[in-house]
Write a protein that holds these residues in place. Structure first.
Motif, PDB file in Angstrom:
ATOM      1  N   GLY A  57      28.003  37.492  42.430  1.00 13.22           N
ATOM      2  CA  GLY A  57      27.579  38.078  41.169  1.00 13.22           C
ATOM      3  C   GLY A  57      28.392  37.629  39.967  1.00 13.22           C
ATOM      4  O   GLY A  57      28.406  38.284  38.930  1.00 13.22           O
ATOM      5  N   GLY A  58      29.058  36.504  40.070  1.00 12.84           N
ATOM      6  CA  GLY A  58      29.839  35.979  38.954  1.00 12.84           C
ATOM      7  C   GLY A  58      31.212  36.618  38.826  1.00 12.84           C
ATOM      8  O   GLY A  58      31.909  36.405  37.845  1.00 12.84           O
ATOM      9  N   LYS A  59      31.617  37.395  39.805  1.00 10.49           N
ATOM     10  CA  LYS A  59      32.898  38.106  39.734  1.00 10.49           C
ATOM     11  C   LYS A  59      33.806  37.692  40.890  1.00 10.49           C
ATOM     12  O   LYS A  59      33.333  37.414  41.973  1.00 10.49           O
ATOM     13  CB  LYS A  59      32.669  39.610  39.817  1.00 10.49           C
ATOM     14  N   PHE A  60      35.094  37.652  40.607  1.00 16.71           N
ATOM     15  CA  PHE A  60      36.058  37.417  41.668  1.00 16.71           C
ATOM     16  C   PHE A  60      37.343  38.171  41.368  1.00 16.71           C
ATOM     17  O   PHE A  60      37.656  38.459  40.222  1.00 16.71           O
ATOM     18  CB  PHE A  60      36.323  35.923  41.884  1.00 16.71           C
ATOM     19  N   ASN A  61      38.061  38.528  42.441  1.00 19.29           N
ATOM     20  CA  ASN A  61      39.327  39.251  42.310  1.00 19.29           C
ATOM     21  C   ASN A  61      40.469  38.275  42.157  1.00 19.29           C
ATOM     22  O   ASN A  61      40.465  37.198  42.751  1.00 19.29           O
ATOM     23  CB  ASN A  61      39.588  40.120  43.544  1.00 19.29           C
ATOM     24  N   ILE A  62      41.443  38.700  41.387  1.00 18.25           N
ATOM     25  CA  ILE A  62      42.648  37.912  41.186  1.00 18.25           C
ATOM     26  C   ILE A  62      43.816  38.881  41.083  1.00 18.25           C
ATOM     27  O   ILE A  62      43.647  40.022  40.653  1.00 18.25           O
ATOM     28  CB  ILE A  62      42.526  37.027  39.919  1.00 18.25           C
ATOM     29  N   TYR A  63      44.969  38.447  41.532  1.00 19.41           N
ATOM     30  CA  TYR A  63      46.181  39.245  41.366  1.00 19.41           C
ATOM     31  C   TYR A  63      46.976  38.631  40.227  1.00 19.41           C
ATOM     32  O   TYR A  63      47.320  37.446  40.263  1.00 19.41           O
ATOM     33  CB  TYR A  63      47.029  39.280  42.645  1.00 19.41           C
TER      34      TYR A  63
ATOM     35  N   PHE B  37      38.772  39.369  57.531  1.00 15.37           N
ATOM     36  CA  PHE B  37      39.940  40.252  57.461  1.00 15.37           C
ATOM     37  C   PHE B  37      40.715  40.250  58.781  1.00 15.37           C
ATOM     38  O   PHE B  37      41.933  40.082  58.796  1.00 15.37           O
ATOM     39  CB  PHE B  37      39.509  41.675  57.101  1.00 15.37           C
ATOM     40  N   LEU B  38      40.011  40.423  59.893  1.00 17.55           N
ATOM     41  CA  LEU B  38      40.679  40.467  61.199  1.00 17.55           C
ATOM     42  C   LEU B  38      41.380  39.143  61.515  1.00 17.55           C
ATOM     43  O   LEU B  38      42.506  39.124  62.015  1.00 17.55           O
ATOM     44  CB  LEU B  38      39.674  40.813  62.295  1.00 17.55           C
ATOM     45  N   PHE B  39      40.719  38.037  61.207  1.00 15.47           N
ATOM     46  CA  PHE B  39      41.322  36.724  61.431  1.00 15.47           C
ATOM     47  C   PHE B  39      42.555  36.553  60.544  1.00 15.47           C
ATOM     48  O   PHE B  39      43.602  36.084  60.999  1.00 15.47           O
ATOM     49  CB  PHE B  39      40.298  35.623  61.140  1.00 15.47           C
ATOM     50  N   TYR B  40      42.438  36.953  59.280  1.00 14.58           N
ATOM     51  CA  TYR B  40      43.545  36.820  58.329  1.00 14.58           C
ATOM     52  C   TYR B  40      44.759  37.635  58.785  1.00 14.58           C
ATOM     53  O   TYR B  40      45.882  37.132  58.819  1.00 14.58           O
ATOM     54  CB  TYR B  40      43.091  37.260  56.931  1.00 14.58           C
ATOM     55  N   ILE B  41      44.523  38.891  59.148  1.00 23.35           N
ATOM     56  CA  ILE B  41      45.625  39.767  59.559  1.00 23.35           C
ATOM     57  C   ILE B  41      46.291  39.250  60.837  1.00 23.35           C
ATOM     58  O   ILE B  41      47.508  39.340  60.997  1.00 23.35           O
ATOM     59  CB  ILE B  41      45.129  41.222  59.740  1.00 23.35           C
ATOM     60  N   LYS B  42      45.496  38.701  61.729  1.00 18.90           N
ATOM     61  CA  LYS B  42      46.058  38.148  62.972  1.00 18.90           C
ATOM     62  C   LYS B  42      47.017  36.995  62.663  1.00 18.90           C
ATOM     63  O   LYS B  42      48.061  36.856  63.294  1.00 18.90           O
ATOM     64  CB  LYS B  42      44.930  37.663  63.885  1.00 18.90           C
TER      65      LYS B  42
ATOM     66  N   ALA C  56      46.457  45.963  52.598  1.00 17.71           N
ATOM     67  CA  ALA C  56      45.947  47.242  52.098  1.00 17.71           C
ATOM     68  C   ALA C  56      44.847  47.036  51.064  1.00 17.71           C
ATOM     69  O   ALA C  56      43.823  47.732  51.080  1.00 17.71           O
ATOM     70  CB  ALA C  56      47.081  48.063  51.505  1.00 17.71           C
ATOM     71  N   HIS C  57      45.013  46.085  50.184  1.00 14.85           N
ATOM     72  CA  HIS C  57      43.988  45.787  49.185  1.00 14.85           C
ATOM     73  C   HIS C  57      42.696  45.309  49.853  1.00 14.85           C
ATOM     74  O   HIS C  57      41.613  45.743  49.482  1.00 14.85           O
ATOM     75  CB  HIS C  57      44.484  44.743  48.189  1.00 14.85           C
ATOM     76  N   LEU C  58      42.836  44.443  50.839  1.00 19.64           N
ATOM     77  CA  LEU C  58      41.653  43.924  51.532  1.00 19.64           C
ATOM     78  C   LEU C  58      40.926  45.033  52.277  1.00 19.64           C
ATOM     79  O   LEU C  58      39.701  45.086  52.275  1.00 19.64           O
ATOM     80  CB  LEU C  58      42.045  42.812  52.507  1.00 19.64           C
ATOM     81  N   MET C  59      41.658  45.930  52.907  1.00 16.95           N
ATOM     82  CA  MET C  59      41.021  47.035  53.636  1.00 16.95           C
ATOM     83  C   MET C  59      40.220  47.918  52.683  1.00 16.95           C
ATOM     84  O   MET C  59      39.123  48.359  53.022  1.00 16.95           O
ATOM     85  CB  MET C  59      42.077  47.872  54.368  1.00 16.95           C
ATOM     86  N   ALA C  60      40.716  48.144  51.504  1.00 15.27           N
ATOM     87  CA  ALA C  60      39.999  48.971  50.526  1.00 15.27           C
ATOM     88  C   ALA C  60      38.776  48.246  49.999  1.00 15.27           C
ATOM     89  O   ALA C  60      37.796  48.871  49.585  1.00 15.27           O
ATOM     90  CB  ALA C  60      40.930  49.338  49.384  1.00 15.27           C
ATOM     91  N   ASP C  61      38.817  46.924  50.024  1.00 14.54           N
ATOM     92  CA  ASP C  61      37.728  46.100  49.449  1.00 14.54           C
ATOM     93  C   ASP C  61      36.614  45.810  50.432  1.00 14.54           C
ATOM     94  O   ASP C  61      35.540  45.394  50.033  1.00 14.54           O
ATOM     95  CB  ASP C  61      38.333  44.792  48.925  1.00 14.54           C
ATOM     96  N   ILE C  62      36.855  45.997  51.728  1.00 18.32           N
ATOM     97  CA  ILE C  62      35.844  45.654  52.745  1.00 18.32           C
ATOM     98  C   ILE C  62      34.783  46.727  52.797  1.00 18.32           C
ATOM     99  O   ILE C  62      34.980  47.861  52.800  1.00 18.32           O
ATOM    100  CB  ILE C  62      36.490  45.461  54.123  1.00 18.32           C
TER     101      ILE C  62
END
Length: 134
Positions: A20-26, A114-119, A128-134
């Motif tokens: 949708g034309g949006k992306f997250n950034i820190y 997410f699961l692959f990344y955390i592993k 924590a941010h990813l869990m809230a975003d899923i």
């Protein structure tokens, strides 16, 4: 205007094909070089460790989503083809199951990434941010 460190959503008109034309950034103090190209998460070069982790995760998510979307499209095209109408019942049922499984795989791409990344990055500060975003 300076903003406090944290997660932000950036909207880019030329980026409308990606989520949708949006992306997250820190954002935190430091330099950022953002290159928007194609339908994937932008290439972001920065000294921010959290943003580097976010970029790794999004690259993984893009890859998983791309494979799942391609598989889903292939099965759906086959199901809508003329040849699908003449399949024997067991083959047609298998095709329906493949369509459902591939569509589910696409819907679960975020969880899979997410699961692959955390592993692979168990000490990530991003979890924590990813869990809230899923």
């Amino acid at each position: 205007m300076l903003v406090p460190p944290g997660y932000y959503t950036i909207e880019a008109d030329s980026y409308n094909n990606y989520r949708g034309g949006k992306f997250n950034i820190y954002i935190e103090p430091g330099q950022y070089n953002i290159k928007i190209k194609g339908k994937n998460y932008p290439k972001i070069t920065t000294t921010s460790k959290i943003q580097q982790e976010l970029s790794i995760y999004n690259k993984l998510l893009d890859s998983i989503s791309k494979v799942a979307k391609k598989r889903s499209q292939q099965y759906n095209r086959r199901l809508q083809s003329e040849s699908a109408k003449s399949l024997p019942a067991p083959a047609y049922t298998e095709l329906i199951n493949n369509v459902n499984n591939s569509d589910q795989e696409l819907l679960n791409a975020g969880n899979t990434a997410f699961l692959f990344y955390i592993k692979h990055y168990p000490k990530s500060t991003l979890a924590a941010h990813l869990m809230a975003d899923i």
